[in-house]
Motif scaffolding. Structure first.
Motif, mmCIF file in Angstrom:
data_model
loop_
_atom_site.group_PDB
_atom_site.id
_atom_site.type_symbol
_atom_site.label_atom_id
_atom_site.label_comp_id
_atom_site.label_asym_id
_atom_site.label_seq_id
_atom_site.Cartn_x
_atom_site.Cartn_y
_atom_site.Cartn_z
ATOM 1 N N ALA A 222 -54.820 -23.241 -22.195
ATOM 2 C CA ALA A 222 -53.269 -24.101 -22.243
ATOM 3 C C ALA A 222 -52.977 -23.365 -23.818
ATOM 4 O O ALA A 222 -51.099 -23.901 -23.814
ATOM 5 C CB ALA A 222 -53.900 -25.679 -22.669
ATOM 6 N N ASN A 223 -53.037 -23.222 -24.699
ATOM 7 C CA ASN A 223 -52.647 -22.662 -26.270
ATOM 8 C C ASN A 223 -51.567 -21.340 -25.795
ATOM 9 O O ASN A 223 -50.592 -21.397 -26.334
ATOM 10 C CB ASN A 223 -53.436 -22.385 -27.108
ATOM 11 C CG ASN A 223 -53.108 -22.653 -28.259
ATOM 12 O OD1 ASN A 223 -51.930 -22.686 -28.871
ATOM 13 N ND2 ASN A 223 -53.675 -21.345 -29.343
ATOM 14 N N LEU A 224 -52.422 -20.590 -25.013
ATOM 15 C CA LEU A 224 -51.639 -19.242 -24.404
ATOM 16 C C LEU A 224 -50.755 -19.515 -23.622
ATOM 17 O O LEU A 224 -49.184 -19.456 -23.278
ATOM 18 C CB LEU A 224 -52.795 -18.255 -23.734
ATOM 19 C CG LEU A 224 -53.307 -17.853 -24.302
ATOM 20 C CD1 LEU A 224 -54.446 -17.155 -23.761
ATOM 21 C CD2 LEU A 224 -52.897 -17.017 -25.878
ATOM 22 N N GLU A 225 -50.657 -20.649 -22.812
ATOM 23 C CA GLU A 225 -49.772 -21.110 -21.493
ATOM 24 C C GLU A 225 -48.514 -21.755 -22.661
ATOM 25 O O GLU A 225 -47.254 -21.623 -22.192
ATOM 26 C CB GLU A 225 -50.372 -21.874 -20.728
ATOM 27 C CG GLU A 225 -51.043 -21.234 -19.691
ATOM 28 C CD GLU A 225 -49.727 -20.482 -19.176
ATOM 29 O OE1 GLU A 225 -49.324 -20.141 -18.358
ATOM 30 O OE2 GLU A 225 -50.215 -19.274 -18.607
ATOM 31 N N SER A 226 -48.924 -22.521 -23.743
ATOM 32 C CA SER A 226 -47.938 -23.497 -24.432
ATOM 33 C C SER A 226 -47.209 -22.146 -25.410
ATOM 34 O O SER A 226 -45.369 -22.349 -26.001
ATOM 35 C CB SER A 226 -48.119 -24.568 -25.577
ATOM 36 O OG SER A 226 -49.391 -24.080 -26.066
ATOM 37 N N LYS A 227 -47.125 -20.963 -25.193
ATOM 38 C CA LYS A 227 -46.449 -20.016 -26.007
ATOM 39 C C LYS A 227 -45.342 -19.277 -25.624
ATOM 40 O O LYS A 227 -44.752 -17.296 -26.127
ATOM 41 C CB LYS A 227 -47.814 -19.259 -27.178
ATOM 42 C CG LYS A 227 -48.932 -19.517 -28.272
ATOM 43 C CD LYS A 227 -49.177 -19.619 -28.594
ATOM 44 C CE LYS A 227 -49.871 -19.406 -29.675
ATOM 45 N NZ LYS A 227 -51.151 -19.125 -30.757
ATOM 46 N N LYS A 228 -45.979 -19.346 -24.067
ATOM 47 C CA LYS A 228 -45.163 -17.973 -22.845
ATOM 48 C C LYS A 228 -43.629 -18.845 -23.184
ATOM 49 O O LYS A 228 -43.120 -19.828 -24.026
ATOM 50 C CB LYS A 228 -45.854 -17.825 -21.666
ATOM 51 C CG LYS A 228 -46.984 -18.166 -21.838
ATOM 52 C CD LYS A 228 -47.289 -17.050 -20.108
ATOM 53 C CE LYS A 228 -48.510 -16.768 -20.304
ATOM 54 N NZ LYS A 228 -48.273 -16.738 -18.530
#
Length: 69
Positions: free
Chosen positions: A63-69
């Motif tokens: 989720a953290n990685l997805e929010s940084k995209k």
């Protein structure tokens, strides 16, 4: 025995594997077999909790990685 938080997944799994081997051997007296079965069920519960926590961590990381995209 060490605190459950101090024991890693592999240590718990090895202990459970050993209990399974003992139970499958058929060499245990009934009282000892029941005791080992109870311990095995406690280990299964600990392993499930461990895996659930790991799954939650992975979900948070994704989720953290997805929010940084």
């Amino acid at each position: 025995m060490a605190n459950a938080k101090d024991i890693d997944y592999n240590t718990l799994k090895v202990e459970l594997d050993n209990i399974l081997q003992q139970l499958q051997s058929g060499d245990l007296e009934i009282d000892e077999a029941i005791k080992q079965y109870e311990r095995g069920m406690a280990l299964v519960s600990q392993l499930q909790t461990y895996l659930k926590k790991a799954e939650n961590k992975v979900t948070k990381i994704k989720a953290n990685l997805e929010s940084k995209k």
